[in-house]
Design a protein around this motif. Structure first.
Motif, PDB file in Angstrom:
ATOM      1  N   ALA A  82     -91.889-110.112  37.582  1.00 29.81           N
ATOM      2  CA  ALA A  82     -91.827-111.565  37.367  1.00 29.81           C
ATOM      3  C   ALA A  82     -90.503-112.127  37.911  1.00 29.81           C
ATOM      4  N   ALA A  83     -89.397-111.408  37.658  1.00 28.75           N
ATOM      5  CA  ALA A  83     -88.083-111.871  38.130  1.00 28.75           C
ATOM      6  C   ALA A  83     -88.026-111.859  39.660  1.00 28.75           C
ATOM      7  N   LEU A  84     -88.569-110.803  40.272  1.00 31.69           N
ATOM      8  CA  LEU A  84     -88.547-110.704  41.742  1.00 31.69           C
ATOM      9  C   LEU A  84     -89.439-111.777  42.368  1.00 31.69           C
ATOM     10  N   HIS A  85     -90.575-112.018  41.726  1.00 30.80           N
ATOM     11  CA  HIS A  85     -91.522-113.005  42.246  1.00 30.80           C
ATOM     12  C   HIS A  85     -90.855-114.386  42.300  1.00 30.80           C
ATOM     13  N   GLU A  86     -90.011-114.658  41.298  1.00 26.22           N
ATOM     14  CA  GLU A  86     -89.335-115.952  41.249  1.00 26.22           C
ATOM     15  C   GLU A  86     -88.186-116.024  42.259  1.00 26.22           C
ATOM     16  N   LYS A  87     -87.417-114.912  42.305  1.00 26.36           N
ATOM     17  CA  LYS A  87     -86.220-114.892  43.141  1.00 26.36           C
ATOM     18  C   LYS A  87     -86.532-114.686  44.630  1.00 26.36           C
ATOM     19  N   TYR A  88     -87.516-113.813  44.889  1.00 22.36           N
ATOM     20  CA  TYR A  88     -87.884-113.487  46.284  1.00 22.36           C
ATOM     21  C   TYR A  88     -89.405-113.666  46.436  1.00 22.36           C
ATOM     22  N   PRO A  89     -89.893-114.911  46.479  1.00 26.18           N
ATOM     23  CA  PRO A  89     -91.356-115.115  46.465  1.00 26.18           C
ATOM     24  C   PRO A  89     -92.093-114.482  47.650  1.00 26.18           C
ATOM     25  N   ASP A  90     -91.390-114.236  48.761  1.00 22.94           N
ATOM     26  CA  ASP A  90     -92.063-113.668  49.929  1.00 22.94           C
ATOM     27  C   ASP A  90     -92.042-112.137  49.947  1.00 22.94           C
ATOM     28  N   LEU A  91     -91.376-111.543  48.959  1.00 22.37           N
ATOM     29  CA  LEU A  91     -91.266-110.078  48.936  1.00 22.37           C
ATOM     30  C   LEU A  91     -92.387-109.506  48.056  1.00 22.37           C
ATOM     31  N   PRO A  92     -93.337-108.807  48.666  1.00 21.90           N
ATOM     32  CA  PRO A  92     -94.432-108.284  47.835  1.00 21.90           C
ATOM     33  C   PRO A  92     -93.976-107.165  46.895  1.00 21.90           C
ATOM     34  N   CYS A  93     -94.421-107.255  45.653  1.00 23.56           N
ATOM     35  CA  CYS A  93     -94.132-106.230  44.647  1.00 23.56           C
ATOM     36  C   CYS A  93     -95.437-105.563  44.245  1.00 23.56           C
ATOM     37  N   VAL A  94     -95.368-104.278  44.051  1.00 19.19           N
ATOM     38  CA  VAL A  94     -96.563-103.518  43.678  1.00 19.19           C
ATOM     39  C   VAL A  94     -96.258-102.730  42.421  1.00 19.19           C
ATOM     40  N   MET A  95     -97.181-102.781  41.467  1.00 14.95           N
ATOM     41  CA  MET A  95     -96.990-102.067  40.210  1.00 14.95           C
ATOM     42  C   MET A  95     -97.552-100.656  40.338  1.00 14.95           C
ATOM     43  N   LEU A  96     -96.777 -99.687  39.883  1.00 19.33           N
ATOM     44  CA  LEU A  96     -97.256 -98.309  39.803  1.00 19.33           C
ATOM     45  C   LEU A  96     -97.456 -98.011  38.324  1.00 19.33           C
ATOM     46  N   SER A  97     -98.579 -97.421  37.982  1.00 16.89           N
ATOM     47  CA  SER A  97     -98.826 -97.232  36.554  1.00 16.89           C
ATOM     48  C   SER A  97     -99.604 -95.961  36.261  1.00 16.89           C
ATOM     49  N   GLY A  98     -99.324 -95.410  35.099  1.00 18.32           N
ATOM     50  CA  GLY A  98    -100.099 -94.262  34.628  1.00 18.32           C
ATOM     51  C   GLY A  98    -101.278 -94.720  33.789  1.00 18.32           C
ATOM     52  N   HIS A  99    -101.375 -96.036  33.557  1.00 19.10           N
ATOM     53  CA  HIS A  99    -102.422 -96.539  32.661  1.00 19.10           C
ATOM     54  C   HIS A  99    -103.627 -97.064  33.428  1.00 19.10           C
ATOM     55  N   LEU A 100    -104.773 -96.465  33.156  1.00 21.33           N
ATOM     56  CA  LEU A 100    -106.022 -96.948  33.740  1.00 21.33           C
ATOM     57  C   LEU A 100    -106.504 -98.095  32.845  1.00 21.33           C
ATOM     58  N   SER A 101    -105.843 -99.243  32.978  1.00 22.60           N
ATOM     59  CA  SER A 101    -106.131-100.349  32.066  1.00 22.60           C
ATOM     60  C   SER A 101    -106.210-101.657  32.835  1.00 22.60           C
ATOM     61  N   ALA A 102    -107.389-102.288  32.760  1.00 23.93           N
ATOM     62  CA  ALA A 102    -107.585-103.562  33.458  1.00 23.93           C
ATOM     63  C   ALA A 102    -106.653-104.627  32.873  1.00 23.93           C
ATOM     64  N   GLN A 103    -106.363-104.494  31.573  1.00 24.10           N
ATOM     65  CA  GLN A 103    -105.491-105.474  30.921  1.00 24.10           C
ATOM     66  C   GLN A 103    -104.061-105.403  31.491  1.00 24.10           C
ATOM     67  N   TYR A 104    -103.554-104.176  31.659  1.00 27.94           N
ATOM     68  CA  TYR A 104    -102.230-103.984  32.274  1.00 27.94           C
ATOM     69  C   TYR A 104    -102.231-104.531  33.698  1.00 27.94           C
ATOM     70  N   ALA A 105    -103.311-104.222  34.411  1.00 30.90           N
ATOM     71  CA  ALA A 105    -103.391-104.665  35.807  1.00 30.90           C
ATOM     72  C   ALA A 105    -103.368-106.186  35.877  1.00 30.90           C
ATOM     73  N   ARG A 106    -104.130-106.814  34.980  1.00 29.80           N
ATOM     74  CA  ARG A 106    -104.186-108.280  34.950  1.00 29.80           C
ATOM     75  C   ARG A 106    -102.798-108.865  34.686  1.00 29.80           C
ATOM     76  N   ARG A 107    -102.093-108.237  33.717  1.00 33.55           N
ATOM     77  CA  ARG A 107    -100.740-108.725  33.376  1.00 33.55           C
ATOM     78  C   ARG A 107     -99.806-108.603  34.574  1.00 33.55           C
ATOM     79  N   ALA A 108     -99.938-107.484  35.302  1.00 32.47           N
ATOM     80  CA  ALA A 108     -99.081-107.265  36.476  1.00 32.47           C
ATOM     81  C   ALA A 108     -99.373-108.310  37.550  1.00 32.47           C
ATOM     82  N   LEU A 109    -100.659-108.564  37.793  1.00 31.82           N
ATOM     83  CA  LEU A 109    -101.030-109.547  38.819  1.00 31.82           C
ATOM     84  C   LEU A 109    -100.590-110.951  38.390  1.00 31.82           C
ATOM     85  N   ASP A 110    -100.734-111.245  37.093  1.00 35.96           N
ATOM     86  CA  ASP A 110    -100.296-112.553  36.581  1.00 35.96           C
ATOM     87  C   ASP A 110     -98.782-112.737  36.757  1.00 35.96           C
ATOM     88  N   ALA A 111     -98.039-111.628  36.662  1.00 31.70           N
ATOM     89  CA  ALA A 111     -96.577-111.703  36.821  1.00 31.70           C
ATOM     90  C   ALA A 111     -96.183-111.874  38.289  1.00 31.70           C
TER      91      ALA A 111
END
Lengths: 131, 149
Positions: B85-114
């Motif tokens: 969320a902080a990077l998205h605000e500070k560097y909007p053109d820099l793509p961020c990708v979440m790496l996760s051990g959780h097979l959870s659509a809810q986590y994924a949704r939160r990451a995309l929302d951020a």
């Protein structure tokens, strides 16, 4: 005869391994699945004694497949095949229920590993035993 | 990650125009090592630095020229999602990708929302490679094992 399900997306490696195992005596790859999804379709169709699963698979990963097999077919041992020594993936595979983890370029260890795993033991390639 | 390793990585293949430079934010050394091996052996991806915390990443970023940031969801202190969320605000053109051990659509949704451009499962090395290739082309990518998010 020991019936083996091989889950491997590289046809060249799969065919070399099929021949290698056949030459070793009673090991027979009776099914080659190119993806985890195909493997899950094939599993109910015949009885296998062992599943050999590549860690790097497209779509569903080898580790997720092993976790599913471990859950649905707890008596079917799985051994991972990998091209590289990556401790993280070795640990994750064992946690998912894999009974072995061998490096692809060590044919003798693949055969040795299968024999150990079929006896109910856990087997790691020599280079991985510190993991 | 030893300092000389980061130095060595920083100088590797920097001249190649088609290479995507990556900052990896990951506190789990075994996973970081595995991922470095997987990504750097791929011709057009190059991990140029590894930060062990979100705070380190924020400190390092102004000095780095990176095309992509890979962020572990579970980081000590500031979480991976907060970092995204902080990077998205500070560097909007820099793509961020979440790496996760959780097979959870809810986590994924939160990451995309951020603001994350992808959500990739750590246990799927091929999925990480495929996902990054899509994301550097400007697409959004979620590990196929999660289905529709």
């Amino acid at each position: 005869m020991i019936s083996i399900l091989l889950v491997e997306d590289h046809p060249a490696f799969a065919s070399v391994l099929v021949r290698l195992l056949r030459k070793s005596g009673d090991l027979e790859v009776t099914e080659v699945a190119r993806t985890a999804e195909i493997a899950l379709q094939k599993l109910p169709e015949q009885e296998f004694n062992l599943a050999l699963v590549d860690v790097f698979l497209p779509k569903m990963s080898g580790i997720s497949l092993v976790a599913l097999i471990h859950d649905r077919y707890p008596d079917l041992p799985c051994m991972m095949l990998s091209g590289h020594i990556l401790d993280y993936y070795v640990q994750r595979a064992l946690k998912a229920g894999a009974r072995g983890y061998v490096l692809k370029d060590h044919g003798d260890e693949i055969i040795e590993g299968i024999q150990h795993v079929l006896k109910g033991e856990t087997y790691l390639s020599k280079e991985l035993r510190h993991a | 990650m030893p300092e000389q390793a980061i130095h060595g990585l920083t100088n590797a293949r920097r001249d190649s125009m088609s290479t995507s430079s990556i900052l990896l934010v990951e506190d789990h050394a075994a996973f970081a090592n595995a991922l470095l091996h997987i990504l750097n052996r791929n011709g057009n991806l190059n991990v140029v630095a590894v930060a062990e915390t979100a705070e380190q990443a924020l400190e390092q970023l102004p000095e780095l020229e990176v095309d992509l940031v890979l962020v572990d969801v579970s980081l000590p202190k500031m979480s991976g999602i907060s970092l995204v969320a902080a990077l998205h605000e500070k560097y909007p053109d820099l793509p961020c990708v979440m790496l996760s051990g959780h097979l959870s659509a809810q986590y994924a949704r939160r990451a995309l929302d951020a603001g994350a451009r992808g959500y990739l499962l750590k246990d799927n090395p091929m999925g990480i490679l495929t996902g990054i290739q899509h994301i550097v082309k400007g697409e959004i990518y979620v590990s196929e094992e999660l289905g529709e998010v």
